[in-house]
Write an enzyme that holds these catalytic residues in place. Structure first.
Site, PDB file in Angstrom:
ATOM      1  N   LYS A 155       0.851  -1.194   0.000  1.00  0.00           N
ATOM      2  CA  LYS A 155       0.000   0.000   0.000  1.00  0.00           C
ATOM      3  C   LYS A 155       0.886   1.242   0.000  1.00  0.00           C
ATOM      4  O   LYS A 155       1.531   1.564   1.000  1.00  0.00           O
ATOM      5  CB  LYS A 155      -0.904   0.054   1.236  1.00  0.00           C
ATOM      6  N   GLU A 230       9.577   1.073  10.844  1.00  0.00           N
ATOM      7  CA  GLU A 230      10.569   2.135  10.611  1.00  0.00           C
ATOM      8  C   GLU A 230       9.840   3.448  10.846  1.00  0.00           C
ATOM      9  O   GLU A 230       8.976   3.827  10.064  1.00  0.00           O
ATOM     10  CB  GLU A 230      11.103   2.075   9.172  1.00  0.00           C
ATOM     11  N   CYS A 264      13.345  10.723   7.375  1.00  0.00           N
ATOM     12  CA  CYS A 264      13.367  10.214   8.751  1.00  0.00           C
ATOM     13  C   CYS A 264      14.763  10.300   9.350  1.00  0.00           C
ATOM     14  O   CYS A 264      14.913  10.367  10.557  1.00  0.00           O
ATOM     15  CB  CYS A 264      12.865   8.775   8.772  1.00  0.00           C
ATOM     16  N   GLU A 357       9.657  15.903  15.786  1.00  0.00           N
ATOM     17  CA  GLU A 357      10.112  15.668  14.417  1.00  0.00           C
ATOM     18  C   GLU A 357       9.348  16.638  13.509  1.00  0.00           C
ATOM     19  O   GLU A 357       8.149  16.477  13.297  1.00  0.00           O
ATOM     20  CB  GLU A 357       9.817  14.230  13.996  1.00  0.00           C
TER      21      GLU A 357
HETATM   22  P1  TAP Z   1       1.937   8.133   8.405  1.00  0.00           P
HETATM   23  O1  TAP Z   1       0.874   9.136   8.475  1.00  0.00           O
HETATM   24  O2  TAP Z   1       2.222   7.325   9.611  1.00  0.00           O
HETATM   25  O3  TAP Z   1       1.564   7.192   7.169  1.00  0.00           O
HETATM   26  C1  TAP Z   1       2.398   6.145   6.717  1.00  0.00           C
HETATM   27  C2  TAP Z   1       1.570   5.141   5.953  1.00  0.00           C
HETATM   28  O4  TAP Z   1       0.653   4.501   6.862  1.00  0.00           O
HETATM   29  C3  TAP Z   1       0.718   5.753   4.852  1.00  0.00           C
HETATM   30  O5  TAP Z   1       0.654   4.860   3.759  1.00  0.00           O
HETATM   31  C4  TAP Z   1      -0.651   5.881   5.542  1.00  0.00           C
HETATM   32  O6  TAP Z   1      -1.743   5.927   4.657  1.00  0.00           O
HETATM   33  C5  TAP Z   1      -0.655   4.589   6.359  1.00  0.00           C
HETATM   34  N1  TAP Z   1      -1.626   4.599   7.469  1.00  0.00           N
HETATM   35  C6  TAP Z   1      -2.179   5.650   8.109  1.00  0.00           C
HETATM   36  N2  TAP Z   1      -3.056   5.228   9.062  1.00  0.00           N
HETATM   37  C7  TAP Z   1      -3.038   3.878   9.018  1.00  0.00           C
HETATM   38  C8  TAP Z   1      -3.720   2.859   9.754  1.00  0.00           C
HETATM   39  N3  TAP Z   1      -4.580   3.147  10.717  1.00  0.00           N
HETATM   40  N4  TAP Z   1      -3.474   1.578   9.455  1.00  0.00           N
HETATM   41  C9  TAP Z   1      -2.583   1.253   8.482  1.00  0.00           C
HETATM   42  N5  TAP Z   1      -1.927   2.168   7.741  1.00  0.00           N
HETATM   43  C10 TAP Z   1      -2.132   3.471   8.018  1.00  0.00           C
HETATM   44  O7  TAP Z   1       3.333   8.760   8.006  1.00  0.00           O
HETATM   45  P2  TAP Z   1       3.635   9.795   6.849  1.00  0.00           P
HETATM   46  O8  TAP Z   1       3.173  11.130   7.302  1.00  0.00           O
HETATM   47  O9  TAP Z   1       3.158   9.268   5.542  1.00  0.00           O
HETATM   48  O10 TAP Z   1       5.231   9.750   6.799  1.00  0.00           O
HETATM   49  C11 TAP Z   1       6.015  10.542   7.624  1.00  0.00           C
HETATM   50  C12 TAP Z   1       6.570   9.751   8.788  1.00  0.00           C
HETATM   51  O11 TAP Z   1       7.246   8.578   8.316  1.00  0.00           O
HETATM   52  C13 TAP Z   1       7.594  10.502   9.568  1.00  0.00           C
HETATM   53  O12 TAP Z   1       7.356  10.368  10.950  1.00  0.00           O
HETATM   54  C14 TAP Z   1       8.909   9.833   9.205  1.00  0.00           C
HETATM   55  O13 TAP Z   1       9.914   9.932  10.146  1.00  0.00           O
HETATM   56  C15 TAP Z   1       8.479   8.442   8.993  1.00  0.00           C
HETATM   57  N6  TAP Z   1       9.442   7.746   8.152  1.00  0.00           N
HETATM   58  C16 TAP Z   1      10.279   6.836   8.734  1.00  0.00           C
HETATM   59  C17 TAP Z   1      11.231   6.205   7.966  1.00  0.00           C
HETATM   60  C18 TAP Z   1      12.152   5.226   8.601  1.00  0.00           C
HETATM   61  S1  TAP Z   1      12.974   4.318   7.594  1.00  0.00           S
HETATM   62  N7  TAP Z   1      12.298   5.129   9.876  1.00  0.00           N
HETATM   63  C19 TAP Z   1      11.314   6.465   6.613  1.00  0.00           C
HETATM   64  C20 TAP Z   1      10.454   7.381   6.068  1.00  0.00           C
HETATM   65  C21 TAP Z   1       9.504   8.013   6.854  1.00  0.00           C
HETATM   66  P3  TAP Z   1      -2.260   7.314   4.001  1.00  0.00           P
HETATM   67  O14 TAP Z   1      -1.845   7.198   2.597  1.00  0.00           O
HETATM   68  O15 TAP Z   1      -3.744   7.314   4.159  1.00  0.00           O
HETATM   69  O16 TAP Z   1      -1.635   8.429   4.741  1.00  0.00           O
END
Ligand code: TAP
Length: 461
Positions: A155, A230, A264, A357
């Site tokens: 997804k 992650e 991240c 963050e």
């Molecule tokens: P999230 O809002 O957590 O979303 C990540 C993914 O999870 C998206 O595909 C989101 O779908 C999905 N999601 C949301 N609610 C969910 C639920 N209840 N059940 C299952 N899946 C769900 O994060 P983001 O804003 O996209 O990304 C930013 C964050 O990612 C930052 O905190 C960053 O640090 C972290 N990040 C970490 C890493 C590593 S490697 N540690 C790498 C990159 C990013 P939608 O498409 O609907 O939002």
């Protein structure tokens, strides 16, 4: 009528595609297809599975420029970064195409027979990806998962589905059997949640925010479903007085403003020894002002826009009118979710900008007096993903590297990710490791088999 999502180019605010949003029923259907395909995929001889993954890598390589252009239009990544990301997909597929023929078990000495272990695939793996690095984060999950004999339902983030959908086409073109690698675009609360809840999904790989990660871990607990997480970060870039200050200052902007800070691993806290604090800031200022923030399709672009208007508003909330802005870079006017590189200094380590963050191009600079204080400030965070240490003293480099509670560190460098070395977070930055030789363990179970050869001497159970 099928629900859809308009994909917006963050540099122009124009709609570039409209993508269907899958329902829970669509997700169930994809999981059922992936579960049916698993039976055949795990039985594909190792050499053939390796060959198919190599062909997939070759198809990605041939489509690299197209994939990169899609990512520039969908995520606002600079074309240089997007080319690297498409190349990373190829490299990670190539690396794990060596795995099917090397998934070794062990032979363990026992009496009365032979004992062997097998690394068995798990079944259907659900991979949930965020919007900040749509291609690399997807492949870090699906390449080792497929190599180990699992099938995958991926997804993408709702706002950045285009490269994932293209990768599914390339997998089919490369000859991967039908339904072995499925991409299901849609909302996290619908598609992602279903992957977590469905009993036929045997493993979740989640990359995203720490809050959603905690909910996913709780959801997986209901079925004792293994999970790799992650999550977020607030990494420290620690600069000691004995460092090569020019090098450290020249590199620091790219360690936090790359991908507009939506990384991240962003070193979003720069800790500088007090005796060189002013000198470091004087060197940092021209380096920040030199960062080229411009149309990401230009080869010269070093930073593009933020992903959405909402995200820009969140980033801006960390820089109120009375914020201690030391200096800023530039950003274009007009359409697009632009935000200039921004340096806050000096900042109290307890201030929100130093704790949360921000996930945007905002960095705080904090002074410290000695090694112990640097370690204390660096570790004073619920996160622990990456970080850097700048010093010419090798003993200090190793002492501090061992003391900082993070998963991935570099000395006199800001590199975080190499596909052949492990990557992942400590504390609330994650659980488990991706990439490198150990990632395969996250997609296999160890099965132990005892074969009696001499029933007369068999040990009692
Ligand atoms: P999230 O809002 O957590 O979303 C990540 C993914 O999870 C998206 O595909 C989101 O779908 C999905 N999601 C949301 N609610 C969910 C639920 N209840 N059940 C299952 N899946 C769900 O994060 P983001 O804003 O996209 O990304 C930013 C964050 O990612 C930052 O905190 C960053 O640090 C972290 N990040 C970490 C890493 C590593 S490697 N540690 C790498 C990159 C990013 P939608 O498409 O609907 O939002």
């Amino acid at each position: 009528m099928t629900a859809t999502h308009d994909v917006v180019n963050p540099a122009t605010e124009q709609v570039v595609a409209t993508v269907p949003s899958a329902t829970a029923e669509d997700t169930d259907a994809a999981i059922a297809r992936a579960a049916a395909a698993y039976v055949g995929w795990r039985a594909v001889p190792p050499g053939d599975r390796a060959r198919l993954l190599r062909r997939f890598a070759a198809a990605v390589d041939a489509d690299r420029e197209h994939l990169a252009e899609l990512e520039v239009a969908n995520a606002g990544h600079t074309i240089g970064n997007a080319r690297w990301e498409a190349g990373n997909v190829r490299d990670v597929l190539d690396y794990y195409s060596g795995a099917p023929e090397r998934l070794f078990g062990r032979q363990i000495p026992v009496s009365g027979g032979v004992d062997v272990t097998f690394k068995e695939p798990l079944g259907v793996v659900g991979i949930i990806v965020p919007w900040n690095f749509p291609m690399p984060i997807a492949v870090w999950g699906f390449a080792p998962a497929l190599a180990a004999g699992n099938t995958v339902v991926l997804k993408p983030a709702e706002v950045t589905p285009l490269t994932a959908l293209r990768l599914a086409e390339l997998a089919r073109d490369a000859g991967l059997p039908e339904d072995v690698f499925l991409v299901v675009p849609g909302k996290g609360s619908v598609v992602g949640q279903r992957l977590v809840d469905h009993p036929d999904v045997r493993k979740i790989v989640f990359t995203g925010s720490t809050d959603v990660g905690k909910a996913i871990m709780a959801g997986c607990a209901a079925q004792v479903k293994p999970v790799t997480l992650e999550l977020g970060g607030k990494s420290a870039n620690i600069v000691f007085a004995d460092a090569q200050l020019e090098r450290a200052a020249a590199a620091a902007p790219y360690a936090v403003f790359d991908n507009a800070g939506q990384d991240c691993c962003a070193r979003s806290r720069i800790l500088v020894q007090r005796s060189v604090f002013d000198r470091f800031l004087a060197l940092l200022e021209p380096a920040v002002q030199g960062v080229r923030v411009e149309d990401p399709t230009r080869d010269t672009a070093e930073m593009g826009p933020l992903i959405t208007a909402e995200h820009r508003a969140k980033v801006a909330s960390y820089v109120p009118d009375d914020a201690p802005v030391a200096f800023r870079g530039t950003a274009p006017d007009g359409p697009g979710f632009w935000y200039p590189p921004t340096v806050l200094a000096p900042v109290d380590p307890a201030a929100a900008a130093a704790v949360d963050e921000i996930f945007g191009p905002v960095v705080v600079v904090i002074p410290f007096d000695d090694e112990a204080e640097a370690i204390r400030i660096a570790n004073d965070s619920p996160y622990g993903l990456s970080g850097s240490i700048w010093t010419e003293n090798v003993g200090r480099a190793l002492r501090v590297a061992r003391a900082v509670e993070t998963g991935t560190l570099s000395v006199n460098s800001n590199a975080s990710v190499r596909y052949w070395t492990p990557f992942g977070g400590a504390k609330q930055s994650g659980l488990g490791r991706e990439l490198g030789p150990d990632a395969l363990d996250a997609f296999t179970d160890v099965k132990n088999v005892f074969i009696a050869t001499d029933p007369a001497t068999e040990e009692p159970s």
